[in-house]
Every structure is written in structure tokens, then in C-alpha cells.
Scaffold this motif. Sequence first.
Motif, PDB file in Angstrom:
ATOM      1  N   VAL A  42      -7.420   1.598  -6.233  1.00 38.07           N
ATOM      2  CA  VAL A  42      -6.964   2.986  -6.281  1.00 38.07           C
ATOM      3  C   VAL A  42      -8.061   3.883  -5.726  1.00 38.07           C
ATOM      4  O   VAL A  42      -9.224   3.794  -6.147  1.00 38.07           O
ATOM      5  CB  VAL A  42      -6.607   3.420  -7.718  1.00 38.07           C
ATOM      6  CG1 VAL A  42      -6.286   4.906  -7.775  1.00 38.07           C
ATOM      7  CG2 VAL A  42      -5.441   2.605  -8.254  1.00 38.07           C
ATOM      8  N   VAL A  54      -3.938  10.319  -3.037  1.00 33.59           N
ATOM      9  CA  VAL A  54      -4.146   9.084  -3.789  1.00 33.59           C
ATOM     10  C   VAL A  54      -3.535   7.930  -3.005  1.00 33.59           C
ATOM     11  O   VAL A  54      -2.391   8.013  -2.557  1.00 33.59           O
ATOM     12  CB  VAL A  54      -3.502   9.156  -5.197  1.00 33.59           C
ATOM     13  CG1 VAL A  54      -3.745   7.861  -5.965  1.00 33.59           C
ATOM     14  CG2 VAL A  54      -4.024  10.360  -5.974  1.00 33.59           C
ATOM     15  N   THR A  55      -4.315   6.866  -2.849  1.00 28.91           N
ATOM     16  CA  THR A  55      -3.827   5.651  -2.208  1.00 28.91           C
ATOM     17  C   THR A  55      -3.941   4.511  -3.201  1.00 28.91           C
ATOM     18  O   THR A  55      -4.979   4.345  -3.855  1.00 28.91           O
ATOM     19  CB  THR A  55      -4.640   5.330  -0.937  1.00 28.91           C
ATOM     20  OG1 THR A  55      -4.405   6.381   0.015  1.00 28.91           O
ATOM     21  CG2 THR A  55      -4.227   3.998  -0.331  1.00 28.91           C
ATOM     22  N   VAL A  56      -2.854   3.746  -3.319  1.00 25.42           N
ATOM     23  CA  VAL A  56      -2.817   2.606  -4.245  1.00 25.42           C
ATOM     24  C   VAL A  56      -2.466   1.356  -3.452  1.00 25.42           C
ATOM     25  O   VAL A  56      -1.479   1.341  -2.712  1.00 25.42           O
ATOM     26  CB  VAL A  56      -1.783   2.820  -5.372  1.00 25.42           C
ATOM     27  CG1 VAL A  56      -1.747   1.619  -6.306  1.00 25.42           C
ATOM     28  CG2 VAL A  56      -2.069   4.102  -6.142  1.00 25.42           C
ATOM     29  N   THR A  93     -13.148   5.311  -5.372  1.00 25.69           N
ATOM     30  CA  THR A  93     -12.319   4.109  -5.241  1.00 25.69           C
ATOM     31  C   THR A  93     -12.704   3.113  -6.326  1.00 25.69           C
ATOM     32  O   THR A  93     -13.875   2.791  -6.497  1.00 25.69           O
ATOM     33  CB  THR A  93     -12.505   3.451  -3.862  1.00 25.69           C
ATOM     34  OG1 THR A  93     -12.206   4.422  -2.854  1.00 25.69           O
ATOM     35  CG2 THR A  93     -11.605   2.237  -3.692  1.00 25.69           C
ATOM     36  N   ILE A 135      -4.688   5.100 -13.641  1.00 25.43           N
ATOM     37  CA  ILE A 135      -3.660   4.614 -12.711  1.00 25.43           C
ATOM     38  C   ILE A 135      -3.680   3.090 -12.664  1.00 25.43           C
ATOM     39  O   ILE A 135      -2.634   2.440 -12.745  1.00 25.43           O
ATOM     40  CB  ILE A 135      -3.839   5.235 -11.309  1.00 25.43           C
ATOM     41  CG1 ILE A 135      -3.566   6.751 -11.365  1.00 25.43           C
ATOM     42  CG2 ILE A 135      -2.924   4.548 -10.293  1.00 25.43           C
ATOM     43  CD1 ILE A 135      -3.980   7.505 -10.114  1.00 25.43           C
ATOM     44  N   ILE A 136      -4.863   2.500 -12.559  1.00 26.11           N
ATOM     45  CA  ILE A 136      -4.969   1.037 -12.548  1.00 26.11           C
ATOM     46  C   ILE A 136      -4.392   0.441 -13.827  1.00 26.11           C
ATOM     47  O   ILE A 136      -3.624  -0.536 -13.778  1.00 26.11           O
ATOM     48  CB  ILE A 136      -6.439   0.598 -12.353  1.00 26.11           C
ATOM     49  CG1 ILE A 136      -6.872   0.850 -10.907  1.00 26.11           C
ATOM     50  CG2 ILE A 136      -6.632  -0.868 -12.719  1.00 26.11           C
ATOM     51  CD1 ILE A 136      -8.340   0.603 -10.642  1.00 26.11           C
ATOM     52  N   THR A 178      -5.575  -4.534  -8.064  1.00 30.55           N
ATOM     53  CA  THR A 178      -5.190  -3.172  -7.691  1.00 30.55           C
ATOM     54  C   THR A 178      -6.419  -2.403  -7.226  1.00 30.55           C
ATOM     55  O   THR A 178      -7.486  -2.503  -7.835  1.00 30.55           O
ATOM     56  CB  THR A 178      -4.533  -2.438  -8.883  1.00 30.55           C
ATOM     57  OG1 THR A 178      -3.396  -3.182  -9.311  1.00 30.55           O
ATOM     58  CG2 THR A 178      -4.099  -1.044  -8.502  1.00 30.55           C
ATOM     59  N   ALA A 194      -8.499   7.460 -11.727  1.00 27.63           N
ATOM     60  CA  ALA A 194      -8.261   6.193 -11.021  1.00 27.63           C
ATOM     61  C   ALA A 194      -8.097   5.037 -12.008  1.00 27.63           C
ATOM     62  O   ALA A 194      -7.214   4.190 -11.844  1.00 27.63           O
ATOM     63  CB  ALA A 194      -9.401   5.907 -10.051  1.00 27.63           C
ATOM     64  N   VAL A 208       1.438   7.396 -10.223  1.00 23.83           N
ATOM     65  CA  VAL A 208       0.395   8.284  -9.701  1.00 23.83           C
ATOM     66  C   VAL A 208       0.699   9.731 -10.065  1.00 23.83           C
ATOM     67  O   VAL A 208      -0.160  10.453 -10.581  1.00 23.83           O
ATOM     68  CB  VAL A 208       0.237   8.121  -8.175  1.00 23.83           C
ATOM     69  CG1 VAL A 208      -0.609   9.245  -7.586  1.00 23.83           C
ATOM     70  CG2 VAL A 208      -0.353   6.762  -7.850  1.00 23.83           C
ATOM     71  N   THR A 225       0.845  -1.193   0.000  1.00 26.97           N
ATOM     72  CA  THR A 225       0.000   0.000   0.000  1.00 26.97           C
ATOM     73  C   THR A 225       0.881   1.243   0.000  1.00 26.97           C
ATOM     74  O   THR A 225       1.774   1.369   0.841  1.00 26.97           O
ATOM     75  CB  THR A 225      -0.918   0.030   1.243  1.00 26.97           C
ATOM     76  OG1 THR A 225      -1.709  -1.157   1.256  1.00 26.97           O
ATOM     77  CG2 THR A 225      -1.818   1.249   1.226  1.00 26.97           C
ATOM     78  N   LYS A 265     -11.552  -0.778  -7.987  1.00 29.89           N
ATOM     79  CA  LYS A 265     -10.867  -2.015  -7.655  1.00 29.89           C
ATOM     80  C   LYS A 265     -10.971  -2.939  -8.872  1.00 29.89           C
ATOM     81  O   LYS A 265     -12.072  -3.138  -9.406  1.00 29.89           O
ATOM     82  CB  LYS A 265     -11.551  -2.646  -6.449  1.00 29.89           C
ATOM     83  CG  LYS A 265     -11.024  -3.955  -6.010  1.00 29.89           C
ATOM     84  CD  LYS A 265     -11.750  -4.588  -4.821  1.00 29.89           C
ATOM     85  CE  LYS A 265     -12.808  -3.753  -4.177  1.00 29.89           C
ATOM     86  NZ  LYS A 265     -13.483  -4.400  -3.064  1.00 29.89           N
TER      87      LYS A 265
END
Length: 119
Positions: free
Chosen positions: A94, A30-32, A113, A78-79, A92, A75, A60, A5, A115
Motif C-alpha cells: 500500500v 492511494v495505490t494498492v 509505502t 488498509i493492509i 499486500t 497504510a 481504501v 493493482t 509491504k
Amino acid sequence: MGKITVRNIRVYAYHGCLNEERLIGSDYLVTVEVFSNLEKASASDNLNDTIDYVLINSIVKQEMKISSNLLEHVAKRIINRVFNEVKAAEKTVVAVSKINPPIRGDVEMVTVTLKEKRP
């Protein structure tokens, strides 16, 4: 199965449907999360056997530079990049958060979010 993470990457960017948002910009977090088999890395102690979080941070920052109307679009980009550049990524998640969104009311942030599992 393990998870790497990279949480709350701070970025100033220019996303939104309003012209003002795209001109003035705002702060984002942003959290991945990248899920992968980390068993080999846990035994080898070798960076080549794990998910390089420096690369995740770089993806990111690059994708956040591209202005979009919707956080969903950011998002998803990014994925896509994670799956294209991190072969070991199996799943993943995001989350893209706009801090102090320009909406009526006292709202700290809005988060989208997404997924996905590797196609």
C-alpha cells in the motif's frame, strides 16, 4: 503468483500532525497491490476466483475517512483490512501519497509505502 493493482485512488482526506491539515484536508493518492494465486481465475473467468478490486477501492475510501496523524498508520489499516476481507491475498503493498504537502519547498507529493505478507 499474480498481482492486482488498483492505482492512484483519488481521495480528499484529513490526515496530518498539524491542526490545519486535519481541519482543511488535502488530496491523496492511494495505490494498492494485492498478490495472490490468480491461476484459477485465469481459467474460470469467475469473479469469485480473483481479487475484487471494487472491494479494494471501498476499503481504501473507508479507511481514508478516518483521520490519522501519520500516513503510515493509514497504510497499515488498509493492509489489515485487505488481509481480513480478502482471504486469497498473500501479500499486500500500500502506497499513500499526500499531494502538495505543507512543507517548505516545492514538493509534488510525499509517499509512504508499506509491504506485508499474510501473517
